[in-house]
Design an enzyme around this catalytic site. Sequence first.
Site, PDB file in Angstrom:
ATOM      1  N   ASP A 108      11.290   1.392   3.574  1.00 27.35           N
ATOM      2  CA  ASP A 108      11.075  -0.013   3.218  1.00 27.35           C
ATOM      3  C   ASP A 108      12.328  -0.809   3.559  1.00 27.35           C
ATOM      4  O   ASP A 108      12.973  -0.554   4.584  1.00 27.35           O
ATOM      5  CB  ASP A 108      10.740  -0.088   1.719  1.00 27.35           C
ATOM      6  CG  ASP A 108       9.778  -1.220   1.393  1.00 27.35           C
ATOM      7  OD1 ASP A 108      10.208  -2.384   1.420  1.00 27.35           O
ATOM      8  OD2 ASP A 108       8.600  -0.935   1.113  1.00 27.35           O
ATOM      9  N   ASP A 139      19.427  -1.146 -13.697  1.00 30.20           N
ATOM     10  CA  ASP A 139      19.605  -0.095 -14.709  1.00 30.20           C
ATOM     11  C   ASP A 139      18.439   0.896 -14.740  1.00 30.20           C
ATOM     12  O   ASP A 139      18.634   2.070 -15.043  1.00 30.20           O
ATOM     13  CB  ASP A 139      19.765  -0.717 -16.093  1.00 30.20           C
ATOM     14  CG  ASP A 139      21.111  -1.412 -16.272  1.00 30.20           C
ATOM     15  OD1 ASP A 139      22.030  -1.121 -15.472  1.00 30.20           O
ATOM     16  OD2 ASP A 139      21.238  -2.243 -17.188  1.00 30.20           O
ATOM     17  N   HIS A 184      12.076  -6.058  -1.674  1.00 31.30           N
ATOM     18  CA  HIS A 184      10.754  -5.424  -1.575  1.00 31.30           C
ATOM     19  C   HIS A 184      10.809  -3.934  -1.902  1.00 31.30           C
ATOM     20  O   HIS A 184      10.045  -3.430  -2.739  1.00 31.30           O
ATOM     21  CB  HIS A 184      10.207  -5.652  -0.167  1.00 31.30           C
ATOM     22  CG  HIS A 184       8.778  -5.264   0.016  1.00 31.30           C
ATOM     23  ND1 HIS A 184       8.395  -4.000   0.400  1.00 31.30           N
ATOM     24  CD2 HIS A 184       7.633  -5.974  -0.114  1.00 31.30           C
ATOM     25  CE1 HIS A 184       7.080  -3.946   0.493  1.00 31.30           C
ATOM     26  NE2 HIS A 184       6.592  -5.135   0.185  1.00 31.30           N
ATOM     27  N   ASN A 221      -2.727  -7.004   3.406  1.00 35.57           N
ATOM     28  CA  ASN A 221      -3.132  -8.149   2.584  1.00 35.57           C
ATOM     29  C   ASN A 221      -3.951  -9.197   3.328  1.00 35.57           C
ATOM     30  O   ASN A 221      -4.050 -10.335   2.879  1.00 35.57           O
ATOM     31  CB  ASN A 221      -1.891  -8.835   2.006  1.00 35.57           C
ATOM     32  CG  ASN A 221      -1.160  -7.966   1.012  1.00 35.57           C
ATOM     33  OD1 ASN A 221      -1.625  -6.893   0.644  1.00 35.57           O
ATOM     34  ND2 ASN A 221      -0.005  -8.422   0.571  1.00 35.57           N
ATOM     35  N   ALA A 233      -1.607   2.971   7.932  1.00 37.13           N
ATOM     36  CA  ALA A 233      -2.610   3.399   6.949  1.00 37.13           C
ATOM     37  C   ALA A 233      -3.837   4.045   7.585  1.00 37.13           C
ATOM     38  O   ALA A 233      -4.423   4.972   7.013  1.00 37.13           O
ATOM     39  CB  ALA A 233      -3.035   2.207   6.089  1.00 37.13           C
ATOM     40  N   TYR A 289      -4.096   5.831  10.324  1.00 36.80           N
ATOM     41  CA  TYR A 289      -3.914   7.083  11.058  1.00 36.80           C
ATOM     42  C   TYR A 289      -4.515   8.242  10.279  1.00 36.80           C
ATOM     43  O   TYR A 289      -4.549   8.242   9.033  1.00 36.80           O
ATOM     44  CB  TYR A 289      -2.430   7.359  11.293  1.00 36.80           C
ATOM     45  CG  TYR A 289      -1.791   6.522  12.361  1.00 36.80           C
ATOM     46  CD1 TYR A 289      -2.334   6.443  13.643  1.00 36.80           C
ATOM     47  CD2 TYR A 289      -0.629   5.815  12.105  1.00 36.80           C
ATOM     48  CE1 TYR A 289      -1.733   5.669  14.626  1.00 36.80           C
ATOM     49  CE2 TYR A 289      -0.012   5.047  13.084  1.00 36.80           C
ATOM     50  CZ  TYR A 289      -0.581   4.979  14.342  1.00 36.80           C
ATOM     51  OH  TYR A 289       0.014   4.216  15.324  1.00 36.80           O
ATOM     52  N   SER A 293       1.278  -3.642  -1.323  1.00 40.65           N
ATOM     53  CA  SER A 293       2.610  -3.018  -1.357  1.00 40.65           C
ATOM     54  C   SER A 293       2.845  -2.274  -2.657  1.00 40.65           C
ATOM     55  O   SER A 293       3.574  -1.280  -2.690  1.00 40.65           O
ATOM     56  CB  SER A 293       3.701  -4.079  -1.215  1.00 40.65           C
ATOM     57  OG  SER A 293       3.961  -4.376   0.127  1.00 40.65           O
TER      58      SER A 293
END
Length: 401
Positions: A71, A79, A106, A205, A218, A220, A270
Amino acid sequence: MLAVTGICLATASPAFADSDPENPEFTLNSSSECEFGGKNIKSTPWSLQRILMDQLREKATGKGVTVAVIDTGVDDSNDQLTGQMASGGKDFVGKAKDGTQDVEGHGTRVAGIIAAKPMAGTGFRGIARDAKILPIRYTGAEVGGKPKQGNSNTMAAAIDYAVQQDVDIINISSDTTKRQNPPPLAAAVKKAVDAGILVVAASGNDGADGKSRDTYPAAYDGVLAVAASDRNDERAFFSQAGDFVDIAAPGVGMVSTVPVGGQCSDDGTSFAAPYVAGVAALMMEKYPEWKTPQIVARMQETAQRPTTDPDRYLGWGVVDPIAALSDDTEPGMTPKPEAPKQAGSGQVTPMKVTMGESEAEREQRVSIYVVGAGLLLVLVTGGSGIAIRDWRRKHSARTGS
């Protein structure tokens, strides 16, 4: 150092123009602006309220499982992510050698959904809190004050690296509609799948129009393609539809960690993908002898769906973590829909969704009619009694009797 605030990459349209049609850049499947170093959200997100976290923790925590997050990097200064990183992270587009710099935010949110630690003052936590995250930045860097984005070449390199690091799961929360076959990307995905690694990828999306279209990686072979669902376990309006969709997970109003500290809420496939990756991590800990296709098959067989068969919107349905971890019988290598039940067998076959009323709704409607008729009868009877009484009074007055 990271900036205190940042804009998370956008929406359904491609985030970057493709400079090379043969080496496309990817859309990051999220849609909101988040403040870095902000506040934590105190309440428990709906996506976690739908499962019994204590019961889930008793079954597994993801211990011993490593998930590569390919990503924008993962900022472990939050934290809830400190101490959650596996050693050996890598940066393919920037100068952060271990992949723990995230100027976009992201990747940090994706990682949090998988493995954020519980913390006082917030109801949010990761699905698999004892899993380790291998941060690999393939896009979203800043070099010399200028953005530097990755493409299919850097994604392929990131996947190859994850395979070399012997991870258990690879999560990819970005996509392109441009198929890359043959290499490099298709070959890298195949190498990972052949190595027994579970590759989880967001479906994309661009689904508001309801039309089917393949997105990559996705679509494949061997990749677990994840759609986004809403609070009603229905497809989120933006979630990409297609025959390649395998399963769905919550993807609306998803709370997660952001760089520097704090949390924010966002929508997108995502964040559905890492939800599934987290569940897979739990299953891999509990069922270490199962092969990757068996993990996927059990997850699909136990998913929540209105019919016995998968569809192009939700695949096999919305993942059910508790159900996926509650059946210890060894599954097959492919999911099996429930066979239609014989009449009189005493078992129920899930019904197809229709626009008509259910039996329970029909009984409720009839009950309302019965009560209404009873009230009407009381009113009519009471009114008739009053009318007769008044008539007698008037008649007595006229006759003097």
